[in-house]
Design a protein around this motif. Structure first.
Motif, PDB file in Angstrom:
ATOM      1  N   ARG A 270       0.842  -1.207   0.000  1.00 38.40           N
ATOM      2  CA  ARG A 270       0.000   0.000   0.000  1.00 38.40           C
ATOM      3  C   ARG A 270       0.871   1.249   0.000  1.00 38.40           C
ATOM      4  NH1 ARG A 270      -4.446   0.043  -1.918  1.00 38.40           N
ATOM      5  NH2 ARG A 270      -5.395  -1.381  -0.434  1.00 38.40           N
ATOM      6  N   ALA A 271       1.986   1.201   0.712  1.00 33.68           N
ATOM      7  CA  ALA A 271       2.894   2.349   0.734  1.00 33.68           C
ATOM      8  C   ALA A 271       3.470   2.609  -0.652  1.00 33.68           C
ATOM      9  CB  ALA A 271       4.009   2.113   1.750  1.00 33.68           C
ATOM     10  N   LEU A 272       3.847   1.550  -1.351  1.00 33.67           N
ATOM     11  CA  LEU A 272       4.330   1.711  -2.726  1.00 33.67           C
ATOM     12  C   LEU A 272       3.244   2.294  -3.615  1.00 33.67           C
ATOM     13  CD1 LEU A 272       6.354  -1.589  -3.155  1.00 33.67           C
ATOM     14  CD2 LEU A 272       7.280   0.734  -3.183  1.00 33.67           C
ATOM     15  N   TRP A 273       2.026   1.804  -3.450  1.00 37.00           N
ATOM     16  CA  TRP A 273       0.890   2.266  -4.254  1.00 37.00           C
ATOM     17  C   TRP A 273       0.631   3.758  -4.033  1.00 37.00           C
ATOM     18  CZ3 TRP A 273      -3.951   4.041  -2.527  1.00 37.00           C
ATOM     19  CH2 TRP A 273      -4.919   4.194  -3.520  1.00 37.00           C
ATOM     20  N   VAL A 274       0.563   4.186  -2.760  1.00 36.82           N
ATOM     21  CA  VAL A 274       0.270   5.590  -2.491  1.00 36.82           C
ATOM     22  C   VAL A 274       1.435   6.472  -2.930  1.00 36.82           C
ATOM     23  CG1 VAL A 274       1.049   5.852  -0.086  1.00 36.82           C
ATOM     24  CG2 VAL A 274      -0.912   7.141  -0.884  1.00 36.82           C
ATOM     25  N   ALA A 275       2.656   5.971  -2.807  1.00 37.33           N
ATOM     26  CA  ALA A 275       3.812   6.748  -3.276  1.00 37.33           C
ATOM     27  C   ALA A 275       3.714   6.980  -4.782  1.00 37.33           C
ATOM     28  CB  ALA A 275       5.113   6.045  -2.920  1.00 37.33           C
ATOM     29  N   ALA A 276       3.306   5.951  -5.515  1.00 34.21           N
ATOM     30  CA  ALA A 276       3.149   6.098  -6.964  1.00 34.21           C
ATOM     31  C   ALA A 276       2.021   7.071  -7.299  1.00 34.21           C
ATOM     32  CB  ALA A 276       2.880   4.733  -7.604  1.00 34.21           C
ATOM     33  N   ARG A 277       0.945   7.025  -6.527  1.00 33.49           N
ATOM     34  CA  ARG A 277      -0.194   7.908  -6.772  1.00 33.49           C
ATOM     35  C   ARG A 277       0.170   9.380  -6.524  1.00 33.49           C
ATOM     36  NH1 ARG A 277      -5.007   5.391  -8.732  1.00 33.49           N
ATOM     37  NH2 ARG A 277      -6.106   7.108  -7.756  1.00 33.49           N
ATOM     38  N   LEU A 278       1.007   9.622  -5.516  1.00 35.71           N
ATOM     39  CA  LEU A 278       1.369  11.001  -5.163  1.00 35.71           C
ATOM     40  C   LEU A 278       2.617  11.500  -5.877  1.00 35.71           C
ATOM     41  CD1 LEU A 278       0.680  11.009  -1.315  1.00 35.71           C
ATOM     42  CD2 LEU A 278      -0.735  11.972  -3.128  1.00 35.71           C
ATOM     43  N   ALA A 279       3.304  10.623  -6.578  1.00 36.22           N
ATOM     44  CA  ALA A 279       4.550  11.011  -7.256  1.00 36.22           C
ATOM     45  C   ALA A 279       4.400  12.229  -8.170  1.00 36.22           C
ATOM     46  CB  ALA A 279       5.126   9.820  -8.019  1.00 36.22           C
ATOM     47  N   PRO A 280       3.286  12.380  -8.900  1.00 30.92           N
ATOM     48  CA  PRO A 280       3.164  13.584  -9.743  1.00 30.92           C
ATOM     49  C   PRO A 280       3.210  14.896  -8.957  1.00 30.92           C
ATOM     50  CG  PRO A 280       1.570  11.940 -10.427  1.00 30.92           C
ATOM     51  CD  PRO A 280       2.177  11.453  -9.139  1.00 30.92           C
ATOM     52  N   GLY A 281       2.928  14.849  -7.659  1.00 30.98           N
ATOM     53  CA  GLY A 281       2.975  16.056  -6.850  1.00 30.98           C
ATOM     54  C   GLY A 281       4.308  16.289  -6.182  1.00 30.98           C
ATOM     55  N   ALA A 282       5.240  15.368  -6.370  1.00 35.14           N
ATOM     56  CA  ALA A 282       6.551  15.483  -5.741  1.00 35.14           C
ATOM     57  C   ALA A 282       7.432  16.444  -6.528  1.00 35.14           C
ATOM     58  CB  ALA A 282       7.222  14.116  -5.650  1.00 35.14           C
ATOM     59  N   SER A 283       8.395  17.007  -5.828  1.00 30.43           N
ATOM     60  CA  SER A 283       9.349  17.892  -6.503  1.00 30.43           C
ATOM     61  C   SER A 283      10.276  17.055  -7.369  1.00 30.43           C
ATOM     62  CB  SER A 283      10.157  18.663  -5.465  1.00 30.43           C
ATOM     63  OG  SER A 283      10.969  17.764  -4.740  1.00 30.43           O
ATOM     64  N   PRO A 284      10.876  17.640  -8.411  1.00 26.50           N
ATOM     65  CA  PRO A 284      11.830  16.889  -9.237  1.00 26.50           C
ATOM     66  C   PRO A 284      12.996  16.333  -8.420  1.00 26.50           C
ATOM     67  CG  PRO A 284      11.205  18.916 -10.337  1.00 26.50           C
ATOM     68  CD  PRO A 284      10.613  18.963  -8.936  1.00 26.50           C
ATOM     69  N   ALA A 285      13.407  17.021  -7.370  1.00 29.14           N
ATOM     70  CA  ALA A 285      14.526  16.543  -6.534  1.00 29.14           C
ATOM     71  C   ALA A 285      14.141  15.257  -5.816  1.00 29.14           C
ATOM     72  CB  ALA A 285      14.895  17.604  -5.512  1.00 29.14           C
ATOM     73  N   ALA A 286      12.863  15.077  -5.485  1.00 29.82           N
ATOM     74  CA  ALA A 286      12.423  13.881  -4.790  1.00 29.82           C
ATOM     75  C   ALA A 286      12.535  12.638  -5.672  1.00 29.82           C
ATOM     76  CB  ALA A 286      10.981  14.041  -4.296  1.00 29.82           C
ATOM     77  N   ALA A 287      12.479  12.830  -6.956  1.00 29.55           N
ATOM     78  CA  ALA A 287      12.555  11.699  -7.885  1.00 29.55           C
ATOM     79  C   ALA A 287      13.924  11.054  -7.874  1.00 29.55           C
ATOM     80  CB  ALA A 287      12.191  12.149  -9.296  1.00 29.55           C
ATOM     81  N   THR A 288      14.934  11.793  -7.459  1.00 34.30           N
ATOM     82  CA  THR A 288      16.281  11.235  -7.459  1.00 34.30           C
ATOM     83  C   THR A 288      16.718  10.813  -6.061  1.00 34.30           C
ATOM     84  OG1 THR A 288      17.258  13.433  -7.166  1.00 34.30           O
ATOM     85  CG2 THR A 288      16.978  12.646  -9.436  1.00 34.30           C
ATOM     86  N   ALA A 289      15.835  10.963  -5.076  1.00 27.17           N
ATOM     87  CA  ALA A 289      16.186  10.617  -3.692  1.00 27.17           C
ATOM     88  C   ALA A 289      16.233   9.113  -3.494  1.00 27.17           C
ATOM     89  CB  ALA A 289      15.182  11.241  -2.728  1.00 27.17           C
TER      90      ALA A 289
END
Length: 124
Positions: free
Chosen positions: A105-124
């Motif tokens: 579920r954590a993976l699922w919600v992370a994927a759902r909210l990823a479009p709202g993340a900053s570009p820097a978060a994508a490389t974390a």
């Protein structure tokens, strides 16, 4: 913007309050040794993930006006990544102590909210 009326709207404030209460409730149950503690947390992640479009869209609209959202998609995403997908003490590797369904579920919600993340978060 303002789909729920006002700068941040009653829905956003209610969501932030409910999520905070449920996460605190899950943590208290975990500390108390309740083996079902994770079900409260998982249900909270499900609730957030089902309104992901609203969360991301509202936050973007507010950001365009220079207003911070009450419920932050990047903030919640960081919380999920640290608490549910990272280690108990902030290190990786102790995820084995968490129920597999909660991890999923954590993976699922992370994927759902990823479009709202900053570009820097994508490389974390």
């Amino acid at each position: 913007g303002g789909a729920d009326g006002g700068a941040d709207g009653p829905f956003s404030r209610a969501l932030a309050g409910a999520v905070s209460r449920r996460l605190e409730e899950a943590e208290a149950a975990k500390v108390a040794g309740d083996p079902s503690w994770w079900k409260i947390r998982e249900a909270t992640l499900l609730a957030v993930g089902t309104v992901d479009d609203f969360i991301v869209d509202t936050e973007r609209a507010l950001a365009e006006r220079g207003v911070h959202a009450t419920f932050s998609a990047p903030g919640f995403l960081k919380l999920v990544l640290d608490a549910d997908l990272g280690g108990e003490d902030g290190t990786r590797g102790s995820a084995g102590s968490r129920p597999p369904f909660l991890l999923g579920r954590a993976l699922w919600v992370a994927a759902r909210l990823a479009p709202g993340a900053s570009p820097a978060a994508a490389t974390a």
